[in-house]
Design a protein around this motif. Structure first.
Motif, PDB file in Angstrom:
ATOM      1  N   VAL A   1       0.833  -1.206   0.000  1.00  0.00           N
ATOM      2  CA  VAL A   1       0.000   0.000   0.000  1.00  0.00           C
ATOM      3  C   VAL A   1       0.866   1.254   0.000  1.00  0.00           C
ATOM      4  CG1 VAL A   1      -1.536   1.359   1.444  1.00  0.00           C
ATOM      5  CG2 VAL A   1      -2.038  -1.031   1.019  1.00  0.00           C
ATOM      6  N   TRP A   2       1.860   1.268   0.836  1.00  0.00           N
ATOM      7  CA  TRP A   2       2.701   2.457   0.948  1.00  0.00           C
ATOM      8  C   TRP A   2       3.431   2.750  -0.357  1.00  0.00           C
ATOM      9  CZ3 TRP A   2       2.211   6.440   3.600  1.00  0.00           C
ATOM     10  CH2 TRP A   2       3.257   7.362   3.788  1.00  0.00           C
ATOM     11  N   LEU A   3       4.034   1.715  -0.942  1.00  0.00           N
ATOM     12  CA  LEU A   3       4.744   1.936  -2.191  1.00  0.00           C
ATOM     13  C   LEU A   3       3.795   2.366  -3.298  1.00  0.00           C
ATOM     14  CD1 LEU A   3       7.303  -1.016  -2.225  1.00  0.00           C
ATOM     15  CD2 LEU A   3       7.756   1.406  -1.886  1.00  0.00           C
ATOM     16  N   GLY A   4       2.585   1.792  -3.280  1.00  0.00           N
ATOM     17  CA  GLY A   4       1.619   2.183  -4.289  1.00  0.00           C
ATOM     18  C   GLY A   4       1.206   3.633  -4.132  1.00  0.00           C
ATOM     19  N   HIS A   5       1.077   4.027  -2.911  1.00  0.00           N
ATOM     20  CA  HIS A   5       0.697   5.409  -2.609  1.00  0.00           C
ATOM     21  C   HIS A   5       1.749   6.375  -3.117  1.00  0.00           C
ATOM     22  CE1 HIS A   5      -0.888   8.814  -0.414  1.00  0.00           C
ATOM     23  NE2 HIS A   5       0.274   8.966   0.217  1.00  0.00           N
TER      24      HIS A   5
ATOM     25  N   VAL B   1      -5.078   3.566  -8.781  1.00  0.00           N
ATOM     26  CA  VAL B   1      -6.314   4.299  -8.494  1.00  0.00           C
ATOM     27  C   VAL B   1      -6.419   5.467  -9.479  1.00  0.00           C
ATOM     28  CG1 VAL B   1      -7.362   5.887  -6.862  1.00  0.00           C
ATOM     29  CG2 VAL B   1      -6.534   3.675  -6.087  1.00  0.00           C
ATOM     30  N   ASP B   2      -7.604   5.699  -9.962  1.00  0.00           N
ATOM     31  CA  ASP B   2      -7.845   6.764 -10.927  1.00  0.00           C
ATOM     32  C   ASP B   2      -7.217   8.091 -10.460  1.00  0.00           C
ATOM     33  OD1 ASP B   2     -10.886   7.897 -12.602  1.00  0.00           O
ATOM     34  OD2 ASP B   2      -8.775   8.479 -12.818  1.00  0.00           O
ATOM     35  N   PRO B   3      -6.251   8.596 -11.212  1.00  0.00           N
ATOM     36  CA  PRO B   3      -5.570   9.828 -10.794  1.00  0.00           C
ATOM     37  C   PRO B   3      -6.537  10.996 -10.609  1.00  0.00           C
ATOM     38  CG  PRO B   3      -4.498   8.868 -12.721  1.00  0.00           C
ATOM     39  CD  PRO B   3      -5.716   8.052 -12.458  1.00  0.00           C
ATOM     40  N   ASP B   4      -7.622  10.964 -11.381  1.00  0.00           N
ATOM     41  CA  ASP B   4      -8.592  12.048 -11.248  1.00  0.00           C
ATOM     42  C   ASP B   4      -9.199  12.068  -9.858  1.00  0.00           C
ATOM     43  OD1 ASP B   4      -9.799  11.551 -14.643  1.00  0.00           O
ATOM     44  OD2 ASP B   4      -8.112  12.721 -13.840  1.00  0.00           O
ATOM     45  N   ALA B   5      -9.485  10.872  -9.356  1.00  0.00           N
ATOM     46  CA  ALA B   5     -10.073  10.814  -8.021  1.00  0.00           C
ATOM     47  C   ALA B   5      -9.106  11.380  -6.987  1.00  0.00           C
ATOM     48  CB  ALA B   5     -10.427   9.371  -7.678  1.00  0.00           C
TER      49      ALA B   5
ATOM     50  N   PRO C   1      -2.093  14.184   2.230  1.00  0.00           N
ATOM     51  CA  PRO C   1      -1.736  12.868   1.634  1.00  0.00           C
ATOM     52  C   PRO C   1      -2.266  11.675   2.426  1.00  0.00           C
ATOM     53  CG  PRO C   1       0.149  14.315   1.543  1.00  0.00           C
ATOM     54  CD  PRO C   1      -0.946  15.101   2.229  1.00  0.00           C
ATOM     55  N   ARG C   2      -2.140  11.719   3.740  1.00  0.00           N
ATOM     56  CA  ARG C   2      -2.573  10.541   4.490  1.00  0.00           C
ATOM     57  C   ARG C   2      -4.080  10.351   4.388  1.00  0.00           C
ATOM     58  NH1 ARG C   2      -0.270   9.829  10.189  1.00  0.00           N
ATOM     59  NH2 ARG C   2       1.615   9.821   8.916  1.00  0.00           N
ATOM     60  N   GLU C   3      -4.804  11.464   4.392  1.00  0.00           N
ATOM     61  CA  GLU C   3      -6.249  11.343   4.259  1.00  0.00           C
ATOM     62  C   GLU C   3      -6.616  10.813   2.888  1.00  0.00           C
ATOM     63  OE1 GLU C   3      -7.288  15.464   5.392  1.00  0.00           O
ATOM     64  OE2 GLU C   3      -8.749  14.483   6.685  1.00  0.00           O
ATOM     65  N   VAL C   4      -5.878  11.280   1.883  1.00  0.00           N
ATOM     66  CA  VAL C   4      -6.144  10.777   0.541  1.00  0.00           C
ATOM     67  C   VAL C   4      -5.987   9.271   0.515  1.00  0.00           C
ATOM     68  CG1 VAL C   4      -5.346  10.758  -1.840  1.00  0.00           C
ATOM     69  CG2 VAL C   4      -5.388  12.897  -0.559  1.00  0.00           C
TER      70      VAL C   4
ATOM     71  N   VAL D   1      -6.189   7.061   3.022  1.00  0.00           N
ATOM     72  CA  VAL D   1      -7.158   6.308   3.802  1.00  0.00           C
ATOM     73  C   VAL D   1      -8.582   6.461   3.262  1.00  0.00           C
ATOM     74  CG1 VAL D   1      -8.234   6.116   6.058  1.00  0.00           C
ATOM     75  CG2 VAL D   1      -5.763   6.367   5.875  1.00  0.00           C
ATOM     76  N   ARG D   2      -8.919   7.663   2.802  1.00  0.00           N
ATOM     77  CA  ARG D   2     -10.320   7.891   2.453  1.00  0.00           C
ATOM     78  C   ARG D   2     -10.620   7.712   0.982  1.00  0.00           C
ATOM     79  NH1 ARG D   2     -11.991  13.230   5.660  1.00  0.00           N
ATOM     80  NH2 ARG D   2     -13.933  12.792   4.567  1.00  0.00           N
ATOM     81  N   VAL D   3      -9.592   7.716   0.161  1.00  0.00           N
ATOM     82  CA  VAL D   3      -9.845   7.583  -1.272  1.00  0.00           C
ATOM     83  C   VAL D   3      -9.125   6.372  -1.872  1.00  0.00           C
ATOM     84  CG1 VAL D   3      -9.607   8.693  -3.517  1.00  0.00           C
ATOM     85  CG2 VAL D   3     -10.194  10.051  -1.499  1.00  0.00           C
ATOM     86  N   GLU D   4      -7.795   6.351  -1.715  1.00  0.00           N
ATOM     87  CA  GLU D   4      -7.045   5.303  -2.402  1.00  0.00           C
ATOM     88  C   GLU D   4      -7.355   3.909  -1.888  1.00  0.00           C
ATOM     89  OE1 GLU D   4      -3.076   7.071  -1.896  1.00  0.00           O
ATOM     90  OE2 GLU D   4      -3.014   7.241  -4.078  1.00  0.00           O
ATOM     91  N   LEU D   5      -7.330   3.755  -0.565  1.00  0.00           N
ATOM     92  CA  LEU D   5      -7.569   2.418  -0.016  1.00  0.00           C
ATOM     93  C   LEU D   5      -8.934   1.841  -0.399  1.00  0.00           C
ATOM     94  CD1 LEU D   5      -5.946   2.126   3.508  1.00  0.00           C
ATOM     95  CD2 LEU D   5      -5.523   0.793   1.459  1.00  0.00           C
ATOM     96  N   PRO D   6     -10.000   2.602  -0.184  1.00  0.00           N
ATOM     97  CA  PRO D   6     -11.303   2.035  -0.559  1.00  0.00           C
ATOM     98  C   PRO D   6     -11.359   1.641  -2.035  1.00  0.00           C
ATOM     99  CG  PRO D   6     -11.610   3.966   0.810  1.00  0.00           C
ATOM    100  CD  PRO D   6     -10.149   3.898   0.504  1.00  0.00           C
ATOM    101  N   LEU D   7     -10.785   2.508  -2.903  1.00  0.00           N
ATOM    102  CA  LEU D   7     -10.826   2.167  -4.320  1.00  0.00           C
ATOM    103  C   LEU D   7      -9.931   0.977  -4.634  1.00  0.00           C
ATOM    104  CD1 LEU D   7     -10.868   5.708  -5.968  1.00  0.00           C
ATOM    105  CD2 LEU D   7     -12.672   3.982  -6.012  1.00  0.00           C
ATOM    106  N   ALA D   8      -8.910   0.767  -3.820  1.00  0.00           N
ATOM    107  CA  ALA D   8      -7.992  -0.349  -4.081  1.00  0.00           C
ATOM    108  C   ALA D   8      -8.483  -1.662  -3.494  1.00  0.00           C
ATOM    109  CB  ALA D   8      -6.616  -0.018  -3.497  1.00  0.00           C
ATOM    110  N   LEU D   9      -9.559  -1.563  -2.697  1.00  0.00           N
ATOM    111  CA  LEU D   9     -10.011  -2.772  -1.990  1.00  0.00           C
ATOM    112  C   LEU D   9     -10.214  -4.015  -2.860  1.00  0.00           C
ATOM    113  CD1 LEU D   9     -12.410  -1.620   0.842  1.00  0.00           C
ATOM    114  CD2 LEU D   9     -10.261  -2.828   1.031  1.00  0.00           C
TER     115      LEU D   9
END
Lengths: 240, 250, 324
Positions: free
Chosen positions: B57-61, B122-126, B137-140, B142-150
């Motif tokens: 997750v971290w590297l992907g972020h 994850v869609d860069p637009d999102a 960044p951290r909120e992005v 937890v609240r956007v990238e992770l859910p979309l990556a689920l």
């Protein structure tokens, strides 16, 4: 050679002593490995290679055929996927033994099982790869006047190639791993020295064979990566 | 060979024999083996998740380190299980941890790779939209990238879970426990026992896969569930069962 | 586009060609090498010449421990020296599995222990009282099924119970029955011993060892387990190389549950007829040379000195004029 003679009995030759490393059961006795490479490791390695290439080769052809078929007749996809998902979870140790009454303690038995596993992996990958072709691309090709067959070979398959190659990589290393188990049905493979080494508590034998299997898998994987890059140069360009 | 005809019998004389075996031997043998199987599985999955998820997750972020992450992962996946077990036993001895380690090595690659690819793609637009909304960044993450990556993260978890459960029987060859004890002992338990234990392994493997599917559904935010996050390159549930790695560009 | 497709096509065709070529290679049989011969001395003697040339190939199997690998190699190499074509299926499994391979035609012969045939394969009641009686009963059983038992070897290898000398001293253990003095103990043995009379069943029934806890171990792992105190009692074979030197105490078996265990090659009658009398003669000549000392020395060479069974077998046959 100093021979011992029992009264009227057999001649018992002296069988020689092995190095101190082996006597102490060290895990890395290189002298023993070197001395026994030709008799122990090389035949096992070659047999293992043969098993792998045959299984992946046949499995690939079958998977491609089935995937193309399912690509035409969409209703086949779900049932086939479920069948293969189940086959994939059959423990190899059990599958090999179950096949013995059917096809004997032979290479054929081992290959039936290994091809089954290859099919399970490759079918899914090829189908996924074909399905990921964007509809627009397919439409554009149709618009250009290409027939279904031409679309398949000149558009869909090339685009699916990365998925196919990824599947080939997974299938190959999986088969290399599973071929070691074929020893339980007396089929020669690198599993042989591993099993015997463990039975005999001869560390160098099974550690060396284990490492050899690992190296074989990594080399195979590496070669396939290189092949993949050469076959799909556009994939790397896309990244940049 | 004339004798060939003799050998062409069905492996199971009576189709219910494997199930009778499981029933009869449950208390004396099978139940313990199942518990041992879960012991290895749970420990291996725990270790693999604790290592693979955060790293991936971290590297992907960061969209960084893909070469290292993915290639170490690929090496792990390529390792033949029996080979790793053999080397481990030889060098470190026959212990619970040793066996668990071999299976953790097997389990990490799909988890790590899928976590990486999931977050990375994850869609860069999102992501842009989220940043535009003022998220840090951290909120992005937890609240956007992770859910979309689920979906992809779970695909990796489920692939590992299934693969590990189906491979644990091999440990019995080097002296480990689990259902492999039965499968490796046709002498005592007959072919019907081998088949019975084999079926049980399949059930357990598909079971944990399905269970994680349920967890996935519970954990996925409703909005994503409805929009069919499955559509994003994640093939229907059945195919995530097999180790189709999300094909990261090499 | 055309360029890339043809590349793909070439790769696929190459893969297929490679696979098919290797499949063809894989299915061709290996033929044995021949050597010139002369008659050997002593009786029974190896037949002279190459009586095996032109006879159909036979498949010889062996069970899953080093002594069996050695026996398999001894018989196979002796036959091959006489021109027979022998395929060896090494390390098939326990007696139960190997016997099944025999009766289903997957192998044509394998070396078995007379006591195991009577007790574990035939499940006969009433233990035989001598090695000869064991052999006679084993022969009768196999004959009924269409197999012949060839001459039995001088050597015998029965199951045994080994403990650490200190353990034996502590509890005053001499016989298997003495283990009742210990209370609960762990018994490490190959998995099939759990249901065998010459294993857990006999130990509980005949010696009353009810407090036995069974620990399944692949053959070969039991010595390490015993040495590291992971088990109290190990199932061993009396000709094991590891027992040389008195490192372990082997408990005696006064009630004889482990039986008389000479080795006899069990061969399908049909195959014997096919291969001719020289086949049987060669095998008997080898068996005659297998004394306890010879076998135990060979076992030690393989197990303690980590020599290859094939190499050890060749040296023995050669020294005894059986490879001419």
């Amino acid at each position: 050679m100093h021979a011992m003679l029992a009264a009227g009995g057999p001649v018992i030759p002296s069988f020689g002593k092995s190095s101190s490393c082996v006597q102490d059961n060290g895990a890395f006795c290189f002298d023993w490995i070197r001395d026994n490479w030709d008799s122990t490791f090389q035949p096992a390695l070659i047999s293992h290679l043969k098993l792998t290439v045959i299984a992946v080769g046949i499995g690939f052809v079958l998977a491609l055929g089935l995937a193309l078929l399912a690509h035409q007749r969409r209703w086949l996809i779900t049932p086939l996927t479920l069948v293969f998902a189940t086959v994939f979870t059959i423990p190899s140790l059990a599958l090999f033994q179950v096949l013995v009454p059917i096809s004997g303690l032979t290479v054929l038995t081992a290959e039936i099982a290994l091809v089954g596993y290859t099919l399970s992996i490759l079918f899914a990958n090829i189908i996924t790869g074909l399905r990921e072709v964007p509809a627009e691309v397919r439409d554009a090709a149709r618009g250009m006047g290409l027939s279904d067959r031409q679309i398949l070979f000149r558009v869909e398959l090339p685009i699916a190639l990365p998925a196919v190659m990824a599947g080939l990589r997974i299938a190959t290393v999986t088969v290399i791993s599973l071929a070691t188990i074929a020893t339980v049905i007396t089929v020669q493979s690198l599993g042989g020295p591993i099993f015997e080494g463990i039975q005999n508590d001869f560390k160098t034998k099974y550690v060396a064979a284990g490492l050899l299997t690992v190296v074989l898998a990594l080399v195979a994987d590496g070669l396939l990566v290189i092949t993949q890059r050469r076959l799909t140069p556009w994939a790397r360009a896309r990244r940049a | 060979m004339g004798a060939r005809a003799e050998g062409m019998t069905l492996p199971v004389g009576d189709i219910s024999a494997p199930f009778t075996f499981l029933w009869d031997q449950w208390d004396s043998q099978v139940r313990d083996n199942v518990l041992q199987q879960f012991g290895y599985w749970g420990a291996a999955m725990a270790i693999a998740s604790v290592i693979g998820l955060p790293v991936g997750v971290w590297l992907g972020h960061l969209h960084r380190g893909s070469f290292v992450a993915i290639n170490t992962s690929n090496i792990g996946r390529a390792l033949p299980t029996l080979g790793v077990l053999a080397v481990g036993i030889g060098v470190f001895g026959l212990t619970f941890l040793n066996i668990v380690f071999a299976f953790a090595v097997l389990a990490i690659p799909p988890i790590l790779t899928n976590a990486y690819v999931g977050v990375d793609s994850v869609d860069p637009d999102a992501v842009e939209a989220a940043k535009g909304m003022g998220m840090r960044p951290r909120e992005v993450l937890v609240r956007v990238e992770l859910p979309l990556a689920l979906p992809l993260i779970f695909a990796g978890l489920r692939t590992s879970a299934l693969f590990v459960m189906a491979t644990i029987p091999i440990a019995a060859i080097v002296g480990g426990k689990g259902l492999g004890e039965i499968i490796n002992n046709q002498a005592s338990f007959r072919l019907s026992g081998v088949i019975g234990a084999g079926i049980l392994v399949i059930v357990l493997a598909l079971g944990v896969n399905a269970l994680l599917g349920v967890v996935q559904r519970l954990v996925t935010p409703r909005g994503l569930r409805l929009s069919g996050a499955d559509a994003r390159g994640d093939a229907p549930a059945a195919t995530t069962v097999l180790p189709t790695t999300a094909t990261p560009e090499q | 586009m055309i360029h890339r497709t043809s590349k793909l096509g070439t790769v696929l065709v190459a893969c297929l060609a490679l696979a098919l070529t290797l499949a063809a290679c894989g299915s061709s049989k290996k033929s044995s090498s021949s050597s010139s011969s002369s008659s050997a001395s002593g009786s029974p003697s190896v037949p002279s010449g190459q009586p095996g040339k032109g006879k159909p190939a036979v498949t010889l199997g062996d069970k899953n421990f080093p002594e069996q690998f050695i026996l398999g190699q001894l018989y196979a190499q002796a036959l091959q020296a006489k021109g027979f074509t022998v395929n060896v299926k090494k390390n098939i499994g326990s007696s139960e599995i190997t016997d099944k391979a025999l009766t289903s035609g997957k192998i044509d012969l394998y070396p078995e222990y007379t006591g195991v045939i009577v007790q574990e394969l035939a499940h006969e009641n009433g233990q035989p009282k001598s090695a000869d009686e064991t052999y006679t009963r084993a022969s009768a059983y196999e004959a009924k099924r269409g197999f012949k038992t060839l001459n039995k070897t001088p050597f015998f290898d029965a199951d045994g119970l080994a403990v650490q000398p200190a353990y034996a001293k502590k509890f005053g253990l001499k016989t298997a029955g003495d283990l009742t003095k210990v209370g609960a103990f762990t018994y490490g043995a190959p998995p099939e011993n759990k249901t065998r009379f010459q294993g857990v069943v006999g130990m509980k029934k005949v010696y009353g060892l009810k407090k036995l806890k069974f620990v399944p171990l692949t053959i070969g792992l039991q010595y390490k387990a015993l040495a590291s105190n992971n088990i109290d009692v190990a199932a061993v074979f009396t000709t094991d190389g590891e027992l040389k030197g008195g490192k372990y105490t082997v408990l005696t078996d006064p009630k004889g549950i482990f039986g008389f265990q000479n080795v006899t090659p069990v061969v399908s009658k049909k195959v014997l007829a096919q291969e001719g009398p020289a086949f049987e003669q060669t095998l008997n000549a080898v068996s005659a040379k297998l004394t306890n000392e010879a076998v135990q020395t060979m076992n030690a060479a393989v197990v303690l000195n980590k020599q290859d069974p094939a190499v050890v077998a060749k040296a023995f046959l050669s020294a005894n004029g059986l490879l001419k």
